[in-house]
Design an enzyme around this catalytic site. Structure first.
Site, short mmCIF file in Angstrom:
data_model
loop_
_atom_site.label_atom_id
_atom_site.label_comp_id
_atom_site.label_asym_id
_atom_site.label_seq_id
_atom_site.Cartn_x
_atom_site.Cartn_y
_atom_site.Cartn_z
N SER A 582 0.85 -1.19 0.00
CA SER A 582 0.00 0.00 0.00
C SER A 582 0.88 1.25 0.00
CB SER A 582 -0.96 -0.03 1.19
OG SER A 582 -2.00 0.89 1.02
N ASP A 657 -8.84 -4.88 -6.25
CA ASP A 657 -8.47 -3.90 -5.22
C ASP A 657 -9.35 -2.67 -5.37
OD1 ASP A 657 -7.22 -2.09 -3.51
OD2 ASP A 657 -5.23 -2.86 -3.94
N HIS A 689 -7.60 -5.30 -1.54
CA HIS A 689 -6.34 -4.61 -1.26
C HIS A 689 -5.37 -5.48 -0.48
CE1 HIS A 689 -3.68 -1.26 -1.03
NE2 HIS A 689 -3.81 -1.10 0.26
#
Length: 712
Positions: A582, A657, A689
């Site tokens: 991320s 995602d 995600h």
């Protein structure tokens, strides 16, 4: 002499034998068991029993409830789950969703069935049973009314079983009763009951003009597209409002933003007198905030209680807290002093007192005593890796630390505020729970857990501080293998996150590390993590240096960490690898492309590659809009640096995602191809995600094998 040699030989044999019996930690165990079988034993579902100084807790498997007191040495078995299920014909699988209604009656709520059970009469009844497909079940205990959502609409079921359709929008672009603003600004739910249960408030968002983003479902034949609403930086955002439904007369009113239609509405709370609603309104630029009061019955604006502004950002994350059930005076958590502190206001908006003036972060208010004159709260204390419990007296405005042992504490306050359940861990304590008094003195020791990892070959973690270029302290964690030899040279894996609202180094069990890091250390690696400027729990000056230039300050600090590693005689400076997910994926790719040659290998999961692809609420707080900060967006865009790659880079992304959408990685891969630069890419089909479940083992095998193979 022979006896001494024999004794030494025996001691040596015992030592070697004990070491040889230690288990090898497998990667699968490290990933799947960290929060289950290998985690320290904990006291489950601790609760103070109303009207008493007794407490309850659940067994390890949540099938039994026990009761104890502060002066008892033996726990009393109160109830078996199978007895409840038999008596009231329910199918609860555990006491996870149990709470007390009074000192004899418990409430069970699993989101489908809500029921009560009396321990004295050994009888109970169901309050509500729902079909599958409902979401966001929110109960008002006193009235027994339940609010919930079905798809995009809000429903209410009263105690008598009557169901009411609160909203009836056929347009799927209008979403009611769910969290809004993509869960920014402390928002995590969408339904809110007034104290008496007469009024139900709910968030609503109109996403009509928000762009669709397509996600491919490969499980259909042929594949199909599912569109989600995803407002990218600078584009049209959702329009929020708050609905208030009167359960007595069926009247429904709405509160619109006072400013622009795409302002943010957050931190919703009802006043104790059931007459007013407080709501924070934040402008789209996120640099001006007003805390407004509205009439509950009419939705009419009454007044603004307080305002805050900042040339970088204002980020309200906590609703107003009302310490007394008989007063509308409230406590507001604000960062305006540079650190989150507590401010006490009357209902006209006049500041009564600044309750705390810490040069460290107040994290949250835990609660108050029954009289409402003592406030308990969590804060870091001077060491930002800690989470400690304090109280402040509303008469003398005196602050006092309660939990004196350093570590990460979770506390539950008794009804009268005189007793506190304190459960904590630290770098040296796996888990310990006690009953303590408000002055911190021990009343009763409950549980001290043995660290199960003592049965495994485990390395050690060194926690330390480095100095950033601005003089800030940067906390780091360095994990070494169990057979560490300072005369050898070790490759290093740098695990990075580096973004806002996250802190990797904590004074808790494993110091915030993941068990796979210890597995990696046993493969002959050092595993290093550093919390750079911009990360959480350090105050506004530390965290806001990233404004309009994401990646720059963070990389500078990570390179300070690299310089430290290279200064260690036992580090192989030519074999550095970096991995993150991320924001950490953004940092990993930034370091590989903007600081080429520093790392030999990088693995970036779910990375932001260009902030113009990221969502409005988070992205614009830190970068402003693309048209307002062209230079910042251009400089941070990784699409501009693909020609710089040196070494091996693996990009990973979940194909559905909905947080960091696939466009980030696709656009980056496209640039690599255009520049004729080779890299590696691996998709995780039908994962969002985070890659979860058993597939997470596959993920970490992919990540770590790639590093081990290429960082030779």
């Amino acid at each position: 002499m022979k006896k001494i040699i024999a004794s030494l030989s025996f001691i040596l044999f015992i030592g070697i034998s004990a070491f040889s019996q230690l288990k090898e930690l497998t990667l699968k165990d490290a990933i799947m068991m960290q929060n289950r079988s290998l985690a320290p034993e904990r006291l489950n579902n601790f609760q103070w029993i109303p009207g008493t100084n007794s407490y309850s807790f659940a067994s390890k498997n949540y099938q039994t409830i026990f009761k104890s007191t502060t002066n008892s040495t033996k726990d009393e078995e109160l109830l078996q789950l199978q007895d409840v299920n038999t008596k009231i014909s329910t199918q609860f699988v555990g006491f996870m969703g149990m709470s007390w209604l009074d000192q004899n009656t418990i409430l069970l709520n699993n989101g489908i069935t809500i029921a009560e059970y009396n321990l004295v009469t050994k009888s109970g009844k169901k309050w509500h049973t729902f079909d599958e497909g409902i979401e966001n079940v929110t109960l008002h205990k006193a009235s027994k009314n339940v609010a919930y959502t079905i798809q995009n609409n809000v429903y209410l079921r009263k105690a008598d079983g009557k169901q009411i359709e609160v909203t009836n929008f056929t347009d799927k672009n209008v979403v009611s009763g769910h969290s809004i603003s993509r869960n920014e600004f402390g928002i995590s739910e969408g339904l809110f009951w007034s104290p008496k249960g007469d009024f139900l408030a709910f968030y609503q968002k109109d996403e009509t003009n928000v762009a669709n983003y397509p996600l491919l479902n490969i499980n259909d034949l042929p594949g199909s597209l599912t569109n989600i609403k995803y407002p990218m930086a600078g584009q049209t955002s959702e329009h929020p409002r708050v609905g208030i439904y009167n359960t007595l007369n069926g009247n429904l009113v709405y509160i619109e933003p006072q400013g622009a239609k795409d302002d943010y509405l957050t931190n919703l709370s009802f006043t104790p007198d059931n007459q007013y609603l407080l709501l924070a309104e934040l402008n789209r630029d996120q640099n001006q905030m007003k805390l407004n009061v509205y009439e509950v019955a009419t939705g009419k604006f009454v007044r603004t209680l307080l305002e805050e502004s900042n040339d970088k950002w204002v980020e309200p994350e906590h609703a107003a807290f009302f310490p007394s059930a008989t007063s509308n005076n409230f406590i507001w958590i604000s960062e305006k002093s540079g650190f989150n502190n507590l401010y006490y206001y009357d209902f006209s908006g006049k500041l009564i007192a600044q309750l705390t003036n810490h040069n460290f972060v107040v994290k949250e208010i835990i609660g108050t005593n029954k009289q409402g004159n003592v406030i308990f709260y969590k804060a870091t204390g001077e060491n930002p890796t800690n989470t400690l419990t304090y109280f402040v007296d509303l008469k003398k405005y005196k602050n006092q630390l309660i939990t004196t042992k350093e570590g990460t504490h979770n506390t539950v306050i008794s009804e009268d505020g005189s007793l506190i359940f304190d459960a904590y861990s630290s770098g040296s304590v796996a888990y310990e729970s006690n009953i303590i008094a408000a002055d911190g003195k021990l009343v009763k020791a409950i549980m001290t857990s043995r660290d199960k990892l003592l049965d495994f070959k485990m390395g050690t973690a060194e926690i330390g501080k480095l100095k950033a270029k601005d003089g800030s302290d940067l906390y780091y964690r360095l994990i070494k293998p169990s057979n560490f030899d300072a005369s050898k040279k070790y490759p290093v894996l740098v695990y990075v996150y580096g973004g806002p609202h996250a802190q990797m180094i904590t004074n808790s069990w494993l110091n915030g590390a993941n068990l796979w890091m210890y597995w990696m250390a046993e493969q002959g690696y050092l595993v290093f993590t550093l919390d750079n400027r911009g990360s959480a729990e350090r105050g506004f000056a530390f965290e806001s240096q990233i404004h309009r230039q994401l990646g720059n300050v963070e990389m500078e600090d990570q390179l300070t960490g690299v310089a430290f590693l290279k200064s260690l005689n036992y580090v192989d400076a030519n074999r550095l690898a970096v991995h993150g997910w991320s924001f950490g994926g953004f940092m990993t790719t930034s370091l590989m492309l903007r600081q080429p040659g520093t790392f030999k290998v990088g693995v970036a999961g779910g990375p932001v590659t260009d902030w113009k692809f990221y969502e409005v609420m988070y992205g614009e707080r830190y970068m402003d809009r693309p048209e307002q900060n062209k230079e910042g967006y251009e400089k941070s865009s990784l699409l501009n640096y693909t020609q710089n790659l040196k070494g091996d880079l693996l990009l990973i992304h979940g194909t559905i995602d909905d947080v960091v959408v696939m466009q980030h990685n696709y656009a980056l891969v496209k640039k690599f191809v255009e520049n004729g630069v080779q890299m590696d890419f691996f998709p995780y089909p039908m994962h969002k995600h985070n890659v979860t479940g058993k597939d997470r083992v596959h993920l970490m095998e992919k990540v770590l094998t790639y590093i081990l193979k290429n960082n030779q």
